[in-house]
Design a protein around this motif. Structure first.
Motif, PDB file in Angstrom:
ATOM      1  N   ALA A  80       0.855  -1.251  -0.060  1.00 49.22           N
ATOM      2  CA  ALA A  80       0.010   0.018  -0.047  1.00 49.22           C
ATOM      3  C   ALA A  80       0.678   1.099   0.060  1.00 49.22           C
ATOM      4  O   ALA A  80       0.603   2.157  -0.739  1.00 49.22           O
ATOM      5  N   ASP A  81       1.920   1.289   0.887  1.00 50.30           N
ATOM      6  CA  ASP A  81       2.796   2.399   1.102  1.00 50.30           C
ATOM      7  C   ASP A  81       3.370   2.847  -0.418  1.00 50.30           C
ATOM      8  O   ASP A  81       3.472   3.750  -0.953  1.00 50.30           O
ATOM      9  N   PHE A  90       2.207   1.888  -3.299  1.00 51.85           N
ATOM     10  CA  PHE A  90       1.211   2.102  -4.331  1.00 51.85           C
ATOM     11  C   PHE A  90       0.990   3.610  -4.206  1.00 51.85           C
ATOM     12  O   PHE A  90       0.937   4.116  -5.240  1.00 51.85           O
ATOM     13  N   VAL A  91       0.848   4.181  -2.927  1.00 58.01           N
ATOM     14  CA  VAL A  91       0.836   5.706  -2.784  1.00 58.01           C
ATOM     15  C   VAL A  91       1.731   6.573  -3.107  1.00 58.01           C
ATOM     16  O   VAL A  91       1.619   7.328  -3.742  1.00 58.01           O
ATOM     17  N   ARG A  92       2.884   5.969  -2.826  1.00 60.97           N
ATOM     18  CA  ARG A  92       4.148   6.747  -3.387  1.00 60.97           C
ATOM     19  C   ARG A  92       4.334   6.734  -4.611  1.00 60.97           C
ATOM     20  O   ARG A  92       5.125   7.743  -5.084  1.00 60.97           O
ATOM     21  N   GLY A 127       2.146   7.426  -6.530  1.00 60.60           N
ATOM     22  CA  GLY A 127       0.915   8.358  -7.062  1.00 60.60           C
ATOM     23  C   GLY A 127      -0.162   7.591  -7.937  1.00 60.60           C
ATOM     24  O   GLY A 127      -0.840   8.136  -8.615  1.00 60.60           O
ATOM     25  N   TRP A 129      -2.880   6.166  -6.491  1.00 55.31           N
ATOM     26  CA  TRP A 129      -4.031   6.047  -5.765  1.00 55.31           C
ATOM     27  C   TRP A 129      -5.254   6.784  -6.688  1.00 55.31           C
ATOM     28  O   TRP A 129      -6.225   6.063  -6.963  1.00 55.31           O
TER      29      TRP A 129
END
Lengths: 339, 339
Positions: A147-148, A150-152, A154, A156
């Motif tokens: 998840a980390d 994935f968000v980093r 960009g 999401w």
């Protein structure tokens, strides 16, 4: 909130230094472990550190020329093996100080035969190792590292459907090796509603968990298998094709060679097991690069045992053992080498 | 070991379908939430789903032309707000089904005034949210996500000194909001030897933890602050400059707008606080991109509450409420809208 911990600035120099220069005893370090790197200045202040790793000489020649009178060696599990052959080249050696808990890298029988004492850091890392095991378990089920990332990236806003993970409660956790670490880990995962079973050399009368006499039996009754045992000739490659064939999640916070890594990598690449969280590897720091792109996986660079606080505690024990040895008093954490 | 959970293949169709075609009741969905996306086929099989999000019409016109007789709406907290203005456009509406626990997106007072029932999914997500909170806590202290990224970059053999993290035991954990989630989280972190304190509207007689009447007081006595409260007008931006000025680690598994995000981002960028783990944001799915490169941080795309298992449980409750409504029996989880 919070204060940063900084072992360098909390008065430690004041208490442990003060031997004066010139009469510092020799301390041999073949290759530097993490503990030595973090506390190098403290070691240099108290000892004449014989840094074999900085010498351009071949090790044999370095030992012959510089360490014939060295009475103590500081060693780290991953980078230094204390073999009978090495001991033969260190005629004055009387003390082997391990900078961690595990001593599978030390030939204890040969140390015993030669009358060499061995110390480790006792139980100082087991709590943090258990914590990390739980962290890896939650991570691999709930996909936190993924998840980390994935968000980093960009990602999401572009693809909202990051896949949801799996529930922790109710999972059957099989612990391989119910020692200090395994027992602490069991208590923690029970607080999450997991069902704990275990395998170890013998059934523990004090443990209320289901005991399985073989790792394969344990694996067949577990959703998640966590390796907490130490590395011995009996545990080498006990996580093999048969165990991995039970298709659950494997977490290794023990030692790399406990697992048949080649088979594990193949099973992960082929999607034959549900996932893994791996802190230790067969040939550290080499990590099979096929793993880097897999999704059902958490990778960690052998950090389960290590926190700033535990390092500081370990350093105090290491230094306490060296102080005791050089002042002819009782070692803090001597191991029984006659087993 | 392990079995994959797949709600699609475990007989659910058999039990819940069977209304027959033609007489399927209308179910309005303005925008699809995760639950709807996962179980879309199940909803389509039972209901004539009015997908406002697939219509090219402006919403007002879509509602006027297609939903005047709709008696039930399924809504998700992040993507759909149920306002008085919206309710005015849905004259036949009698039931609002929220697909999660939080209902801060629903104008409960207006629902009450109009005699519209509201259901949520009860307590079905609180356990997983608490688990995730612990996972984030271990991760931000022990740097697990950062470790995973480090290894996957192939960095380990090149730079062995990945920084060690911080110990979990002994950390003072301040919980903001000691409800279902906060209480479950407290029990879990106690198993790791953390000291729990809390802030909530009122002191809980049943809780043995230290109570602080303000969040600032709590923050000043905590190493880690975990946001577990719901979003209300009273909790909006309660994590402000003053609270963040206490310099600890912030974990948000509540709702984004509880935190003054602009200040948090500035404090993180400037290194004024020790770290953070953030699952929810002020303008999801937008995450401030300044955060992507920070090291003392775990970022997560609003997944604390969600597991496959909990989604399935939530789906059963949602469907159970809809079934009850359309067969004129008692709702499973009606909310009291008159508060």
């Amino acid at each position: 909130m919070g204060q940063e911990i900084n072992p360098q600035t909390n008065g430690f120099h004041h208490h442990l230094n003060g031997d004066g220069d010139g009469d510092r005893p020799d301390l041999l370090v073949l290759r530097p472990g993490l503990l030595f790197k973090v506390f190098e200045q403290e070691f240099l202040a108290k000892f004449n550190v014989l840094k074999a790793f900085e010498s351009p000489l071949p090790l044999d020649k370095y030992l012959r020329d510089h360490t014939q009178s060295a009475r103590a060696i500081l060693c780290e599990a991953i980078v230094t093996r204390i073999t009978a052959d090495l001991l033969l080249q260190l005629p004055a050696l009387q003390l082997v100080v391990a900078d961690g808990t595990g001593v599978n890298h030390i030939d204890l029988a040969e140390c015993h035969r030669r009358g060499i004492s061995v110390t480790n850091t006792g139980d100082v890392f087991s709590e943090d190792t258990a914590d990390y095991g739980v962290g890896l378990l939650i991570d691999v089920l709930r996909r936190i590292s993924r998840a980390d990332a994935f968000v980093r990236r960009g990602s999401w806003p572009l693809t909202p459907e990051f896949p949801v993970g799996r529930k922790v409660r109710g999972k059957r956790v099989g612990i391989v090796g119910l020692g200090n670490i395994g027992t602490k880990l069991a208590k923690r995962v029970e607080a999450f509603g997991c069902k704990v079973s275990y395998n170890s050399r013998t059934k523990k009368q004090s443990a209320a968990y289901d005991f399985y006499p073989t790792v394969v039996d344990l694996a067949s009754q577990s959703d998640i298998l966590i390796i907490c045992c130490s590395l011995t000739e009996k545990t080498r490659h006990i996580i093999n094709e048969e165990v991995l064939g039970e298709k659950g999640i494997l977490i290794n916070i023990g030692r790399g060679p406990i697992v048949d890594e080649e088979t594990l990598v193949n099973y992960l690449v082929d999607g034959k097991i549900a996932g893994a969280a791996i802190d230790v590897y067969e040939n550290e720091p080499r990590v099979p690069s096929q793993l880097f792109r897999l999704d059902n996986l958490v990778l960690s660079p052998h950090r389960a045992a290590f926190t700033q606080e535990a390092f500081f505690d370990a350093f105090k024990i290491v230094m306490g053992n060296l102080d005791a040895f050089f002042s002819n008093t009782s070692l803090l954490t001597p191991l029984n080498t006659n087993e």
